[in-house]
Design a protein around this motif. Structure first.
Motif, short mmCIF file in Angstrom:
data_model
loop_
_atom_site.label_atom_id
_atom_site.label_comp_id
_atom_site.label_asym_id
_atom_site.label_seq_id
_atom_site.Cartn_x
_atom_site.Cartn_y
_atom_site.Cartn_z
N ARG A 67 28.54 15.15 31.62
CA ARG A 67 28.66 13.72 32.03
C ARG A 67 27.64 12.99 31.19
O ARG A 67 26.47 13.20 31.00
N ASN A 69 31.81 12.22 30.26
CA ASN A 69 32.83 13.00 29.71
C ASN A 69 33.47 12.32 28.66
O ASN A 69 34.31 11.57 28.80
N TRP A 72 37.06 12.86 27.71
CA TRP A 72 38.28 11.96 28.26
C TRP A 72 38.03 10.74 27.89
O TRP A 72 39.33 10.05 27.64
N GLU A 132 38.13 16.94 35.69
CA GLU A 132 37.00 18.00 35.88
C GLU A 132 37.72 19.42 35.82
O GLU A 132 36.97 20.24 35.34
#
Length: 417
Positions: A67, A69, A72, A132
């Protein structure tokens, strides 16, 4: 091969914060914007694992995910500096700490091929959790790499939402015996979304090669979802032959209980009446989001959040229950207040896997010495506190990444980078 239940707890990550991202999770919404304390949170989680070890239980753990991310964010054509606040918060979320949502697990005695099957959850209902699964799947494939004993599956495809073991229960005589598997799905929840789709549950049952005669699909109560029971494990928990449930957990309770007794006549169903413990009390105290465990010397214990002890109505009912002749003989309150403030009790923090610990990658199995090492890394690297306004701070991002890397290095799990 000796099959035992191993509880794999998610180590609370260094980006733990209260951004209020989980619609329908009252604690998450009510604490949005408050300062979080990642170091204290992770140390609380480690102490819970220590307490389980001292009870004689098998204990494992999962690593925090990377994190923020960035993969993403890149898919959304943005980064932490330029992303809108809600996207930035979703990329930074430490919600993978709630390992109950990591996967659904069917132990070997229940499956046609005699392997323990694990399916990573897609968690697509909530943006902050929907990304996730890639990190979770990599971890599951590493921890359960022994293909003679495990089969690890990717997530169910969209649009069918799957929230993992938080909407799943198993009943059996003992953990090592064949049992019945109960998938709890939602339809509607008033102002809140029903997160588990029946189509996802059915897909997992097929992938796990379950006996259809011993598999139940049960609807979660719409009243419970609307009250803030966003997962079934907020209102019901099962262990071996015992189902511990709120009176209003299921949409069709009498049919549910009858089906369970038909498949497992020796099942004991402990129903907490709504006139003694309301849904509001159950959700505030996370009474059912407890670890119901079988102790090595026999009997069962309920590992509860300390909030259950603080609620007079809840504690009064529990005290009466354990004073009787029922199977639950011990109450074990634990302090996981940092997790509770974001909507996750003791049961949220763990994934139950029935397996021979010798078949699991030993890097994921806990003992006191390893937990000492993990705690030392947390004490040295985890941030003391975070407020949501800090999430775009480059120095905080560097600290979070360095903290995770220190833990991966210490646990010899840099393959997860």
């Amino acid at each position: 091969m000796a099959l035992v239940e191993i509880n794999f707890d998610g180590i609370i990550g260094p980006s733990h914060n209260y951004a209020g991202l989980s619609v329908g999770n009252l604690a998450s919404s009510n604490n949005a914007g408050a300062p979080s304390y990642p170091k204290a949170a992770a140390l609380q989680g480690i102490e819970k694992m220590r307490a389980n070890l001292r009870l004689g239980l098998a204990q494992g753990f999962f690593m925090p995910l990377d994190r923020p991310n960035q993969n993403w964010l890149s898919g959304l054509s943005t980064d932490m500096q330029s992303a809108e606040p809600h996207i930035r918060a979703a990329a930074f979320s430490a919600s993978a700490m709630w390992a109950a949502n990591a996967a659904t697990v069917s132990p070997a005695p229940d499956t046609a091929d005699g392997k323990c099957h694990l399916s990573a959850a897609n968690l697509l209902t909530m943006a902050h959790r929907s990304h996730e699964w890639t990190g979770t799947l990599a971890q599951l494939k590493l921890a359960f790499a022994d293909e003679a004993h495990f089969a690890v599956h990717g997530p169910v495809p969209a649009p069918f939402g799957d929230e993992g073991a938080a909407n799943f229960m198993r009943l059996c005589q003992t953990h090592g015996d064949a049992g019945i598997e109960i998938f709890v799905y939602g339809k509607t929840g008033g102002p809140f979304p029903a997160r588990q789709h029946i189509e996802a549950s059915k897909a997992i049952a097929r992938a796990h090669r379950l006996d259809t005669r011993k598999t139940l699909f049960v609807q979660q109560s719409e009243i419970a979802i609307a009250a803030g029971a966003f997962h079934n494990d907020v209102v019901a928990v099962a262990n071996e032959h015992v189902l511990f449930t709120h009176e209003q957990a299921f949409e069709h309770p009498e049919q549910t209980y009858a089906d369970i007794k038909r498949l497992l006549p020796d099942a004991e169903i402990i129903i907490v009446p709504a006139d003694r413990v309301s849904l509001a009390d159950a959700i505030q105290s996370y009474l059912f989001n407890a670890q119901l465990v079988t102790l090595p010397d026999g009997g069962m214990a309920l590992i509860l959040p300390s909030e259950a002890q603080d609620n007079a109505r809840v504690w009064s009912w529990l005290s009466e229950m354990v004073a009787g002749n029922g199977p639950i003989r011990k109450l074990v309150p634990v302090d996981v207040r940092q997790s509770m403030a974001n909507g996750g009790g003791p049961a949220c923090l763990r994934l139950r896997v029935v397996a021979d610990p010798a078949t699991v990658d030993p890097r994921f199995i806990a003992n006191e010495a390893k937990l000492d090492q993990i705690a030392s890394v947390v004490a040295a690297y985890w941030p003391e506190s975070i407020v949501p306004d800090q999430l775009g701070d480059a120095s905080l991002m560097d600290q979070v990444r360095a903290a995770r890397m220190a833990l991966l290095t210490m646990c010899d799990l840099t393959a997860l980078v």
